[in-house]
Design a protein around this motif. Sequence first.
Motif, PDB file in Angstrom:
ATOM      1  N   VAL A  43      36.770 -47.088  37.340  1.00 39.93           N
ATOM      2  CA  VAL A  43      36.197 -47.199  35.993  1.00 39.93           C
ATOM      3  C   VAL A  43      34.755 -47.984  36.228  1.00 39.93           C
ATOM      4  CG1 VAL A  43      36.698 -48.160  33.613  1.00 39.93           C
ATOM      5  CG2 VAL A  43      38.660 -47.618  34.856  1.00 39.93           C
ATOM      6  N   THR A  44      34.020 -47.237  35.167  1.00 44.60           N
ATOM      7  CA  THR A  44      32.703 -48.119  35.245  1.00 44.60           C
ATOM      8  C   THR A  44      32.439 -48.394  33.483  1.00 44.60           C
ATOM      9  OG1 THR A  44      31.466 -46.959  36.730  1.00 44.60           O
ATOM     10  CG2 THR A  44      30.135 -47.718  35.423  1.00 44.60           C
ATOM     11  N   VAL A  45      31.993 -49.688  33.227  1.00 48.76           N
ATOM     12  CA  VAL A  45      31.983 -50.044  31.957  1.00 48.76           C
ATOM     13  C   VAL A  45      30.524 -50.265  31.943  1.00 48.76           C
ATOM     14  CG1 VAL A  45      32.660 -51.646  30.176  1.00 48.76           C
ATOM     15  CG2 VAL A  45      34.282 -50.986  31.963  1.00 48.76           C
ATOM     16  N   LEU A  46      29.974 -49.390  30.628  1.00 48.67           N
ATOM     17  CA  LEU A  46      28.560 -49.869  30.485  1.00 48.67           C
ATOM     18  C   LEU A  46      28.425 -50.278  28.981  1.00 48.67           C
ATOM     19  CD1 LEU A  46      27.734 -45.937  31.326  1.00 48.67           C
ATOM     20  CD2 LEU A  46      27.346 -48.248  32.578  1.00 48.67           C
ATOM     21  N   GLU A  47      27.588 -51.625  28.843  1.00 49.06           N
ATOM     22  CA  GLU A  47      27.530 -52.418  27.711  1.00 49.06           C
ATOM     23  C   GLU A  47      26.171 -52.527  27.478  1.00 49.06           C
ATOM     24  OE1 GLU A  47      27.287 -54.533  24.665  1.00 49.06           O
ATOM     25  OE2 GLU A  47      29.376 -54.067  25.446  1.00 49.06           O
TER      26      GLU A  47
END
Length: 498
Positions: A43-47
Motif C-alpha cells: 500500500v502507498t498512502v498519498l496525503e
Amino acid sequence: MPHTYNMPTHGLDRTRAEHAVVIGAGVGGMLTAFCLARRGIRVTVLERDGSTVPDTPSAAGDWPRAGVPHLHQTHGFLGAFHSVLRDELPDVLSQLLTAGAERGDFAKMAADHGFTPEAGADVAVLMARRSTVEQVLRRRLTREPGVALHAGAAVDEILVARGRVQGVGVTGHDVDADVVIDASGRRASPWASWYETVGDNQGELAYITRMYRLADGADPGPLSRVSGAGVIGDGYHTVINVHDNRTFSGVLACSPRDRELLSARDTRVFEGLMESIPKTGPWFDAGRSLPISPPRVMSNMRNTVRRLSENAPDGFFAVGDALATTDPSRGFGASVAAVGSVWLAQAIAEHRDDVRAAREAFLARLTPWLLDWYEDTVAHTDTRARRWSALLAGERVPPTIPVPDRLPAFIAFQLPSADEQEWWQKRRYSQLLETPASLARRYADGAAGTKPESIQIYMTDVPSRVEVVERATELRARHGVPADPGAYVEPVGTGRHV
C-alpha cells in the motif's frame, strides 16, 4: 520538496491486486491501508496535507489539518469503530488506550435496568478526540510493514488505460498501481464523474464545539450515557462528549437558520449558555474544567449516499465520506468509514485475481447497508428539521410526536424495551452494530412490546428555546455582542432516494 517514491513503474500484473494506492490519510484511508497491508497487499498512502504530525495527543489538539475541517469538532467512535480495532487491529487499539483514549461499555447501564451486562460484552465505545485518533493512527502507520505514507503529495489525476486504473499522477510523478482507493472525502476531484448520487438530504443542523480539560483533581460532571451527557430541548441540543486524557467537548446544536443561538460562536455567549443549562451545565462549573480551544462552528452538513458509476474504471474503489456522509448528531462518520475499510480489504483479498469481482462484492455488501442507515438518518433529520423550522416560525411545538404504524428504527429505539434481548438489540443499533432494518423488523413482526400512540421527542424539564434565546440576548447585551447576521441559511431539504 519533490517526493521520490522508489517503486516500479512497469511490469505489474494487471490481473491481480498487488499494489494499492490510497488517496487520503484520514481515518478511513489509514484504516484501509492497515487492513490491506495485513492481508499481504502493498500500500502507498498519498496525503495532500504536508503538516507535521504532532508528537503527543496534547499537541495534536492544535494540529492544523487543512483537509479535515472537522478535526477539532466533537466526535464519536461508536461500537462499530471499536469492534474493527479490536478484531482487526488490536495493537492499534492498545496504542490508543495507552495514549489516553478510554473504553466505555454498557455494563452499568444494563445493570441499572436489571439486565445482564455479559449479554453485551461485545459492545463498547472508544472515547477520544478525532485529533488523538488521527495522531496515533498516523504515527503507527508509518511503521506498518508494507505501507509507504507520503504527506504533502496531492493526487492530480488517476491514470487509466483500456478501462483499467494504471496508477496516479502526483506533483510531476506517476505512481504505478493496480488498485486505487479514493479516501479523500467529498471534495471536488477530477474523478468526480465516476460517482453517481443515490441519496441526498440537507442536514439542517449547525453546531458549535468547544474543547475542555478537567482541572487537576476535579471529578467529571454527571453522565447520562456511556460517553457523556445530553439535553434534547425544543429547538436546540446541548451535548457533552468525553474524550481522551481528561478532555471533553461541550456542544450546542441548533438550526443553521437560528441566528440568535448561533451567536454562541462568541466565547462569552457560549460559556454563559452552556453554564445555564441543567444536566450538561455542571460540567462548566467554576474550578471543574478549563477551555483548551475556542468555540468552532460547523454547518451545511448533508446526508448523502453515492455509488460508483458504470464508467468508473476497473481497479477504482472508494471508502468513507467519498461514498456516504450522515448527520453528525448521530456520530456515524468514523464508524461507517471503519466498517467500509474492513469490507473493502476483505473483498480485495478474497478476489485478488479479479479486481472487478472485488468491487462488485464490496459494493453488494456495503451499498444496502449504507442505504439502510441513510434512510433511517433522513427520517431522523427531517423530523427534527420540521420541528425546528416550526419553532423558528413562532409555532407551538408539542413535546410529543405520533408513533407511526410503519415504525422507523430511530423511534423504535426510544420505546420501552419488553425484555433484555430487545434492550441489547437497541444498544447495538445505537452503536452501528445492528441495522435499522433489523430493529424495525422486530416491531413489524410483533416481537417487541405494544407501541404507544405517541412518544416524547424533547425534554420538558430543561429550558425552552425561548428561555435559551432570552439568555443569549442578555449575554450579548452584557458583552456587546451583535446577533449573528452571517449565520448560514439554507432551506430545509427533503430526502431524495433515486
